[in-house]
Design an enzyme around this catalytic site. Sequence first.
Site, mmCIF file in Angstrom:
data_model
loop_
_atom_site.group_PDB
_atom_site.id
_atom_site.type_symbol
_atom_site.label_atom_id
_atom_site.label_comp_id
_atom_site.label_asym_id
_atom_site.label_seq_id
_atom_site.Cartn_x
_atom_site.Cartn_y
_atom_site.Cartn_z
ATOM 1 N N ARG A 1 -0.238 -4.505 -6.535
ATOM 2 C CA ARG A 1 -0.058 -5.950 -6.438
ATOM 3 C C ARG A 1 1.231 -6.406 -7.105
ATOM 4 N NH1 ARG A 1 -5.271 -4.655 -7.588
ATOM 5 N NH2 ARG A 1 -6.793 -5.211 -5.954
ATOM 6 N N HIS B 1 0.847 -1.188 0.000
ATOM 7 C CA HIS B 1 0.000 0.000 0.000
ATOM 8 C C HIS B 1 0.886 1.242 0.000
ATOM 9 C CE1 HIS B 1 -3.157 -2.792 0.710
ATOM 10 N NE2 HIS B 1 -2.737 -3.100 1.921
#
Length: 397
Positions: free
Chosen positions: A281, A98
């Site tokens: 990701r 993140h």
Amino acid sequence: MHRILGNPRHYAWGSTTAIPELVGLTGDGRPVAELWFGAHPAGPSAVETDDETLALTDMLAAAPRALLGADVVARFGAGLPYLLKIIAAERPLSLQVHPNVEAAGKGFAAEEGAGVALDAPHRNYKDRNHKPELVFALTTFEAVCGFRAPRRAAELLADLDAPLAKELHGILVAQPTVEGIRAAFTHLLEPSTRPSADEVGAVARACAERLASGSPSPRADRTVVLLDAAYPGDPGVVTSLLLNPVTLQPGDAMFVPAGGVHAYLSGCAVEIMASSDNVLRAGLTPKHMDIPELLRNVDYVAAPPIRVAPEVFHGATKVFYAPVDDFELSVTEIADGHSHPLPGRGPRIVLCLDGETSIAAGGSELVLTRGQAAFVPAADGRLTVTGTGTIVQADVP
């Protein structure tokens, strides 16, 4: 205070039974991976009032200072700064990172400027916020999180009879530093050096063979075997050898900072985070991956997982303080029928995990049973709880 409803998210890695059984939902056969309680635009909770049902986002927009408090509005703007979830992983989630606030702000602005739709599959940034998070385990919860010490990662790779393992071992032995971790991680993900499915499979087979013959590192090898079964040929399978394994028992908590590489493998937990849906990701997913953007956001410093020890408040409540300003989480267990004060201030969300409890503040009272939740405005002041059961509370420090 107002009763609110969780917003279910039907991701493929979720469980068809765990969250429905926990909160009393009627399942429809689809996996329920997450249940959101909050005001993120992608999935705001519904608020039940005497007159109507409306989105929590709309309620907050109508009276931000009264509902959030002047201090919260001054620090975070006219939105709830956190998002509370229940998550249930039946299969491993993606290997992910993140962003921090600066990166999220720049990335969001760039994609907005380029005209990328918010719901586009290739969109990286859904909002301008960072997404540090804290996980509180409800069941045994397995994860990998943060980088191992380079020398330890090299030891795990040393006796694996697979060319890719030997190559990574050589990188880490030559550079037993943060730069070695960076080089090994980048080698696995960069398109120019990304290993083939066969190369990944050879490492997985070597781990399985080592596990069968009495592995000195059975947890690391089991993780590789698990991930290979779920995502065969994905470089994220091998990346797990670079990461710390984590097992949380019920009641344990772990903090994941922005920039921390992690993947949740299995289990059910309460999760609280800054109000964001930004996920970059690295693998273990069929979803969009932007590897260059991901690599720019990774913190490569090797460090053990950040387990958060609670502080006890009035005997019945454990408070988990995260090293961020956006949120804190408390868990209260009561069995004596007496009234107990709850810590916290500002806008709060209270979720009942078990039993029947009654929360009271500002002259109003609301009964919560298993799976029910409430939004408590800042103006309501201090909360008390009575009854028998377990509740979790999200609030702003």
